[in-house]
Design an enzyme around this catalytic site. Structure first.
Site, PDB file in Angstrom:
ATOM      1  N   GLU A 138      41.320  74.097  39.540  1.00  0.00           N
ATOM      2  CA  GLU A 138      42.401  75.067  39.378  1.00  0.00           C
ATOM      3  C   GLU A 138      43.479  74.524  38.458  1.00  0.00           C
ATOM      4  O   GLU A 138      43.632  73.311  38.308  1.00  0.00           O
ATOM      5  CB  GLU A 138      43.002  75.474  40.722  1.00  0.00           C
ATOM      6  CG  GLU A 138      43.581  74.341  41.500  1.00  0.00           C
ATOM      7  CD  GLU A 138      44.213  74.803  42.807  1.00  0.00           C
ATOM      8  OE1 GLU A 138      44.947  75.793  42.817  1.00  0.00           O
ATOM      9  OE2 GLU A 138      43.961  74.130  43.818  1.00  0.00           O
ATOM     10  N   ASP A 195      41.875  79.852  39.378  1.00  0.00           N
ATOM     11  CA  ASP A 195      41.165  79.152  40.448  1.00  0.00           C
ATOM     12  C   ASP A 195      39.681  79.502  40.347  1.00  0.00           C
ATOM     13  O   ASP A 195      39.315  80.675  40.368  1.00  0.00           O
ATOM     14  CB  ASP A 195      41.739  79.627  41.796  1.00  0.00           C
ATOM     15  CG  ASP A 195      41.487  78.620  42.901  1.00  0.00           C
ATOM     16  OD1 ASP A 195      40.599  77.766  42.727  1.00  0.00           O
ATOM     17  OD2 ASP A 195      42.181  78.693  43.937  1.00  0.00           O
TER      18      ASP A 195
END
Length: 418
Positions: free
Chosen positions: A122, A27
């Site tokens: 992500e 992420d």
DNA sequence: TCTGGGGTCCTGCCTCGT
DNA sequence: TCTGACGAGGCAGGACCC
């Protein structure tokens, strides 16, 4: 596992146990803000709010400096400015984010072919098959972080676990710029004390429903009777969170997810009542959607509209088209007709058009049938019917035509037989 | 205070075909 | 020909995610 670092993060030390793990969730940290800083280094270290400075827009992203003032994504920009008056407001540049995202995904794909992008910032990586090349999952996570920082110029956080759900939770806990490894044997220990609100897929409504029944932690979910969970959040989510609470998550990293719908919607600066203007907007939005469909080589079999009125009530209408299309005019006319089925004449705040039931353009309905598994089922059903009724009367499915409307053959059971 | 835009998935209700 | 059960798809709305 991991320990607190005094900055609100939980991170794993070097050499932490990564036994049984294979999934990485990566992420990017405050991605939009980080990209804007890359583009204009003079913004570094400032509280940044990414969002349109005027109108009714909300915060798309905020730098960690701004988050310290309580600024959060999805908050109205006006409210964010009140919380952090010194913040710099930067309008979003989605094409920049897409470009950097492609770079980042390129780094991932140079490490493992099993990459599932979840959004622009992500992705899940399955590293089971590349351990001989790059080392253990923990070592690969360190490699990913180092390469993203050195080759792209931004930082990311990585959760490492045996399943997607736990990896995702781990990356959230170690943000920003951290890494958290949850060895398989410690999955339950990791999950049990955490709030139900931390689960991926449990939002405010579901969390409220669970907490109203005294279910506050993931450990509580594991202990709760299944019928109580089902009553609280419905059978589908109930079954899913019960499994997740026990660390069971069989979802694989999916490298070829396809879009199921494409749409555009727009909130007006000022609510609109004039029907002509709204019709024109529908046509304009349909044109934009159609252009994206054609660019992607798709057409749609169904058109949906969304209308939000000044009191925030939101209605949707959808319709299956007589013929799949990627022509803006046709989609726009369908959208206008759907809009006219809504009787309300109140001022409209938002309007949107979405193309659904996507399929490859050009004779594409037949592509639906170009599926061995499907044909095995169809032929199996026909064989059964031949056995029961005699082969002379049973030849083949009668129609293989376009469309999925009522009566169109979809399942062996409903095929016309001749 | 005043709520974007892009999506996915689930649920409940209704209708239709068998 | 009528009727009811059943399964499946269409549709609307809502929750959730980033």
């Amino acid at each position: 596992m991991g320990r607190g670092d005094g900055r609100g993060r939980v991170v794993s030390p070097d050499g932490a146990d990564d036994s049984g793990t294979r999934i990485l969730h990566v992420d990017m940290d405050a991605f939009y803000a980080a990209v804007e800083v890359m583009h204009d280094p003079s913004l570094a270290g400032l509280p940044l709010i990414i969002g349109a400075p005027d109108g009714r827009s909300v915060v798309s992203s905020a730098s960690y400096e701004a988050r310290r003032y309580g600024v959060r994504a999805a908050m109205p920009v006006a409210q964010a400015v009140r919380l952090c008056p010194s913040a710099r407001i930067v309008p979003p540049h989605f094409e920049r984010y897409q470009a950097v995202s492609r770079q980042v995904m390129g780094v991932f794909e140079s490490i493992t072919p099993l990459v599932e992008p979840l959004s622009v910032d992500e992705a899940f990586l399955d590293v089971r098959g590349v351990r001989r090349l790059w080392g253990s999952p923990g070592e690969i996570a360190r490699l990913v972080r180092a390469r993203v920082e050195s080759e792209v110029g931004i930082t990311c956080s990585v959760g490492v676990a045996a399943t997607k759900h736990v990896a995702k939770m781990a990356s959230t806990l170690c943000k920003p710029d951290g890494m958290l490894i949850i060895p398989e044997s410690q999955t339950i220990e990791f999950l049990s004390p955490r709030s139900v609100r931390a689960m991926w897929g449990v939002g405010p409504k579901a969390a409220d429903a669970l907490e109203a029944r005294g279910i506050r932690t993931i450990g509580d979910i594991r202990e709760a009777p299944q019928d109580m969970l089902d009553r609280a959040v419905g059978p589908a989510l109930g079954a899913r969170i019960a499994a997740l609470s026990r660390g069971v998550d069989h979802r694989a990293v999916d490298t070829d997810r396809v879009e199921k719908s494409i749409g555009h919607e727009e909130t007006f600066d000022v609510d609109i009542t004039d029907r002509e203007t709204l019709h024109a907007e529908l046509l304009r939005l349909a044109d934009r959607v159609a252009a994206r469909l054609r660019k992607a080589g798709w057409e749609c079999a169904s058109v949906a509209i969304k209308v939000r009125f000044d009191d925030f009530t939101t209605l949707s209408r959808s319709q299956t088209l007589p013929e799949p299309t990627s022509v803006g005019q046709r989609m726009g006319e369908a959208a206008q007709a759907l809009f006219e089925t809504i009787g309300r004449r109140d001022p409209v705040r938002l309007i949107g058009v979405r193309a659904e039931k996507l399929r490859p353009a050009g004779g594409a309905a037949f592509a639906l049938w170009d599926d061995d598994e499907h044909w095995r089922k169809v032929e199996g059903a026909l064989d059964d019917a031949r056995a029961r009724f005699g082969s002379a009367t049973i030849t083949r499915a009668r129609h293989l035509g376009r469309g999925e409307g009522r009566g169109a053959p979809k399942h062996p059971k409903s095929h016309g037989l001749e």
